[in-house]
Scaffold this active site. Structure first.
Site, mmCIF file in Angstrom:
data_model
loop_
_atom_site.group_PDB
_atom_site.id
_atom_site.type_symbol
_atom_site.label_atom_id
_atom_site.label_comp_id
_atom_site.label_asym_id
_atom_site.label_seq_id
_atom_site.Cartn_x
_atom_site.Cartn_y
_atom_site.Cartn_z
ATOM 1 N N GLY A 12 0.804 -1.221 0.000
ATOM 2 C CA GLY A 12 0.000 0.000 0.000
ATOM 3 C C GLY A 12 0.836 1.271 0.000
ATOM 4 O O GLY A 12 2.077 1.233 -0.071
ATOM 5 N N TYR A 143 -15.385 3.906 8.174
ATOM 6 C CA TYR A 143 -13.918 3.915 8.313
ATOM 7 C C TYR A 143 -13.523 4.501 9.671
ATOM 8 O O TYR A 143 -12.731 3.911 10.421
ATOM 9 C CB TYR A 143 -13.317 4.734 7.174
#
Ligand code: NAD
Ligand code: SER
Length: 319
Positions: A12, A143
């Site tokens: 990532g 989130y």
């Protein structure tokens, strides 16, 4: 010095750079990069050990931690804000069950854990300017909910089982190496690619949307410094506010124009990401991180912009 480190989410935006920085600092063969969907390739695979694990698979994760004799886990695997909002059930599964599996393995095998929380752990009711370290945390996104729950879970594992879990609340992160993975602050990276390649950017946030940001070298330094700090110095553990700069899209465009005078910006607002950004602080107070473990960013808006343009332009020329 840690014996052996595992980095989840190694492909990532943060993981790719953090893995290389950890290998540089502690020795390449001590840092295992964990990929997810595909076998790792390129620099990550060429410079040290790699494996593939879905962090939701507790048995596979635990076998890797024990088999590789891991003592430190940087747990970066997660879905970011905009992607999570589009797939809330999946976000809960990856962000919460992944973290729980990491903390369980850490408990069994005595590992230290780094868990990156986010500015998204705040929401309506939080003071938006100089957001305190300890304040209201009622995020409006799935989130953000996983980030608050993650901070609490880390603190619980520390209190209950003595797991040395630590973390920061990162703001939007800007990197010239790996494109961002579906967050609300992605505009602050996308704009550089567009500025170099098209001299124009259509921004999905309003011109006046002020948010905290940080350049990736500072984000990497923060993680390593916090993990190396003597535990006796820490009053807080997970969820340290950290920031390096704050700006609006209009201010970032003006900073880019200092280098590329013909750069232009228009605004094509994405209501989902605008609503998420509007629910976050404008500027966090990171004095606890500065006092407890010496947090000090190197890059501000002008120096980040100059460095980003220079490195990204060179990278794009080579591609
Ligand atoms: P990213 O989206 O670029 O990378 C996430 C990584 O997780 C990817 O490598 C992906 O393959 C991996 N992954 C996804 N599902 C997985 C699974 N089931 N099992 C194993 N791996 C899986 O994210 P990033 O920007 O590098 O963020 C890393 C962490 O930092 C996340 O926890 C994120 O919430 C946090 N964070 C990031 C920012 C930012 O601006 N980038 C800001 C605040 C916090
Ligand atoms: N940069 C991240 C996002 O926008 C914040 O955690 O999702």
């Amino acid at each position: 010095m840690p014996d052996k480190i595992l980095v989840t989410g190694a492909t990532g935006q943060i993981g790719a750079e953090l893995t290389l920085a950890l290998r540089e600092r502690y020795g390449a063969d001590r840092v295992v990069a964990v990929g997810h969907r595909r076998e790792l390739s390129g620099e990550l695979a060429q410079t040290g050990p790699c494996c593939r694990v879905d962090v939701r698979d507790a048995a596979a994760l635990d076998a890797t931690v024990s088999g590789q004799r891991i003592t430190v886990i940087y747990h970066l695997a997660a879905l970011l804000s905009a992607v999570a909002e589009a797939r809330p059930m999946l976000a809960w599964d990856i962000n919460m069950n992944g973290l729980l599996n990491v903390l369980e393995s850490a408990r069994k095998h005595g590992c230290q854990v780094f868990f990156p929380s986010s500015v998204a752990a705040f929401g309506p009711g939080t003071p938006v300017f100089d957001t305190p370290q300890d304040t209201v945390q009622h995020p409006a996104t799935i989130y953000g909910i996983t980030k608050v729950a993650g901070e609490l879970l880390c603190d619980y594992y520390h209190r209950r089982y003595g797991v040395d879990a630590r973390g920061v609340r990162y703001p939007g992160l800007i990197s010239n190496r790996v494109p961002p993975g579906g967050g609300t602050t992605d505009y602050a990276v996308d704009i550089f690619y567009a500025a170099i390649e098209q001299r124009h950017y259509d921004c999905f946030l309003r011109a006046d949307t002020q948010l905290d940001m940080m350049y990736m070298p500072d984000a990497i330094a923060a993680a390593i410094r916090l993990m190396e700090t003597d535990a006796g110095r820490l009053t807080h553990r997970s969820g340290f506010n950290v920031t390096a700069m704050n700006f609006t899209p209009a201010q970032l465009a003006a900073a880019i124009r200092q280098h590329l005078p013909d750069f232009t910006i228009d605004y094509a607002i994405d209501p989902l990401r605008q609503a998420i950004a509007d629910s976050w602080p404008r500027h966090m107070d990171d004095s606890a991180a500065r006092a407890e473990w010496g947090w000090q960013p190197r890059f501000d808006l002008p120096s980040m912009t100059a460095d980003m343009l220079a490195h990204l332009a060179a990278r794009l020329r080579r591609a």
